[in-house]
Motif scaffolding. Structure first.
Motif, mmCIF file in Angstrom:
data_model
loop_
_atom_site.group_PDB
_atom_site.id
_atom_site.type_symbol
_atom_site.label_atom_id
_atom_site.label_comp_id
_atom_site.label_asym_id
_atom_site.label_seq_id
_atom_site.Cartn_x
_atom_site.Cartn_y
_atom_site.Cartn_z
ATOM 1 N N LYS A 19 0.828 -1.221 0.000
ATOM 2 C CA LYS A 19 0.000 0.000 0.000
ATOM 3 C C LYS A 19 0.852 1.257 0.000
ATOM 4 O O LYS A 19 0.437 2.301 -0.469
ATOM 5 C CB LYS A 19 -0.963 -0.024 1.186
ATOM 6 N N ASP A 65 -4.881 -5.870 -0.927
ATOM 7 C CA ASP A 65 -5.278 -5.499 0.438
ATOM 8 C C ASP A 65 -6.750 -5.894 0.609
ATOM 9 O O ASP A 65 -7.575 -5.637 -0.285
ATOM 10 C CB ASP A 65 -5.095 -3.980 0.594
ATOM 11 N N SER A 66 -7.097 -6.532 1.727
ATOM 12 C CA SER A 66 -8.426 -7.165 1.829
ATOM 13 C C SER A 66 -9.567 -6.152 1.700
ATOM 14 O O SER A 66 -10.577 -6.433 1.048
ATOM 15 C CB SER A 66 -8.546 -7.934 3.148
ATOM 16 N N GLU A 67 -9.391 -4.972 2.292
ATOM 17 C CA GLU A 67 -10.454 -3.959 2.225
ATOM 18 C C GLU A 67 -10.653 -3.496 0.779
ATOM 19 O O GLU A 67 -11.785 -3.333 0.318
ATOM 20 C CB GLU A 67 -10.090 -2.739 3.081
ATOM 21 N N ASN A 89 -2.221 1.779 9.720
ATOM 22 C CA ASN A 89 -2.575 0.905 8.600
ATOM 23 C C ASN A 89 -3.849 1.429 7.929
ATOM 24 O O ASN A 89 -3.915 1.553 6.710
ATOM 25 C CB ASN A 89 -2.759 -0.532 9.075
ATOM 26 N N GLU A 135 -4.508 3.005 4.292
ATOM 27 C CA GLU A 135 -5.544 2.407 3.423
ATOM 28 C C GLU A 135 -6.556 3.445 2.928
ATOM 29 O O GLU A 135 -7.117 3.293 1.838
ATOM 30 C CB GLU A 135 -6.265 1.283 4.174
HETATM 31 MG MG MG Z 1 -5.914 -4.141 4.844
#
Ligand code: MG
Ligand code: NAD
Length: 385
Positions: free
Chosen positions: A123, A150-152, A217, A221
């Motif tokens: 990121k 990135d999961s989001e 984090n 994000e």
């Molecule tokens: Mg994440």
């Protein structure tokens, strides 16, 4: 039908994301072929990965190690620019950038310039050089050229895909709240390393784990989402969701929100990016909502976790402000892990670095690297290093 294998280069293959990506390759040898692997240290682990996955090229970006006799036939890349050289020179379809920190930026740019699809876990590249990266990622391309890992962001990407081009009104990033979600401000200031490394839901590399405890984090994000989805800063929100089951949400003009759910296992977003547009098995457990219990939500507390406020301010300021935020945070996390500063100093170092150097420019790759270097010096000078 014989499927053409996708050839993937994995930068940072010995890390948490890199290893999980190789796990996906091992589960689907009919689909994927490894073109190149790279590591910064832990060369022995890289050598084992090479023996198992047989890439044609490999890189060591950190300390040079003696290459074992059986692996000398590979195309080897060494040194600081090895990531960007692998990204552009090694023949492949996809480059998974899963190194940590701004070290990922040049390889993302070089992979895109060479026409490769980037699967982006790193990121920090978008935070520091978002405009430069997105300028190389045309939106009207038939096949996507940049897929988030990135999961989001994978969740948001999937929600937007399902919505066939309708514009969103809001992007809502979920955050677990990390290990200090319920701690008082005073207690957070003096949190220890092991407490900060004890994430409730995810097992990840050290830097992102510390970032999750400080909520930097999520701060990173927010900026990552702003670039990936061409969002305005005020369209980005964060909601605390301690169970990490809803990975993020998108709101549309009719007030409807779409969410993506799953157990917290990074192999799902990694595999989604690798196999796009197909869905493939990942070894991850399916979600069983009847066994999940209550899903809860709360507003973030910007007093105990100023990172989110600093991110919003940096995004609105633009220029190199996000790059300065990222650089100062990288320095502060490193100092915290070396026990040179208190946990609470991370916020102070980032805020003060932004106050002093947030006005810098970021309109070229060299300007970004210059702002990054100045922000690092500034952050270090704040603690007398
Ligand atoms: Mg994440
Ligand atoms: P990690 O520390 O486990 O692994 C980092 C990898 O990068 C290793 O292979 C290491 O050798 C290499 N590396 C480290 N410093 C380097 C440098 N200066 N130059 C080149 N290579 C270097 O990190 P991770 O947790 O896998 O995270 C990687 C990236 O993915 C980060 O940007 C992180 O924010 C992002 N991410 C990770 C997760 C996760 O679950 N781990 C989830 C979402 C996003």
């Amino acid at each position: 039908m014989i499927m053409k294998k996708r050839r993937i280069s994995i930068l940072g293959s010995t890390g948490s994301i890199g290893r999980q990506a190789l796990d996906i390759v091992a589960r689907h040898p009919d689909r994927f072929e490894v073109a190149a692997l790279s590591a910064h240290s832990r060369s022995d682990e890289l050598f084992e990965q090479i023996r198992a996955f047989r890439p044609k090229a490999a890189g060591l970006s950190g300390d040079r190690a003696e290459i074992p006799a059986d692996l000398r036939g590979l195309d080897w890349y060494f040194g600081k620019d090895c990531l960007e050289r692998i990204a552009s020179e090694v023949d492949c379809d996809d480059v998974l950038v899963s190194v940590v920190g701004i070290a990922g930026l040049d390889s993302v740019i070089s992979a895109r310039k060479a026409g490769k699809r980037v699967l982006l876990a790193n990121k920090e590249a978008l935070v520091a050089g978002g405009q430069l990266v997105m300028d190389l990622c045309p939106q009207d391309n038939e096949d996507p050229v940049l897929i988030p890992v990135d999961s989001e962001h994978s969740a948001i990407y999937q929600c937007l895909l399902a919505n066939k081009g309708n514009p969103f009104t809001k992007i809502i990033l979920t955050a677990s709240g990390g290990p200090f979600r319920t701690w008082t401000l005073d207690k957070i200031q003096d949190a220890g390393i092991n407490e900060a490394l004890n994430h409730p839901n995810w097992s990840m590399g050290q830097k992102i784990t510390i970032d999750s405890a400080s909520m930097f984090n999520k701060a990173l994000e927010m900026i990552e989402a702003r670039w990936l989805f061409h969002a305005k800063p005020e369209q980005i929100e964060v909601i605390i969701h301690p169970q990490s089951i809803i990975h993020s949400l998108v709101e549309f003009v009719d007030g409807v929100q779409l969410a993506q759910l799953g157990v917290p296992d990074m192999r799902a977003p990694i595999a989604f990016a690798m196999a796009y547009p197909d869905r493939i098995s990942t070894g991850s457990d399916p979600l069983r909502l009847d066994q999940t219990g209550i899903l809860s939500f709360e507003a973030p507390d910007l007093t105990r976790f100023p990172a989110l406020r600093l991110s919003m301010e940096a995004m609105k300021q633009g220029g190199a402000a996000p790059c300065v935020l990222n650089a100062a945070n990288e320095v502060a996390v490193d100092l915290f892990l070396k026990e040179r500063i208190r946990f609470g100093d991370i916020n102070r170092i980032v805020e003060e670095s932004l106050n002093r150097k947030g006005h810098l420019r970021a309109d070229s790759l060299s300007a970004v690297h210059e702002a990054d270097a100045i922000a690092r010096e500034t952050a270090l000078s704040l603690v007398g290093v």
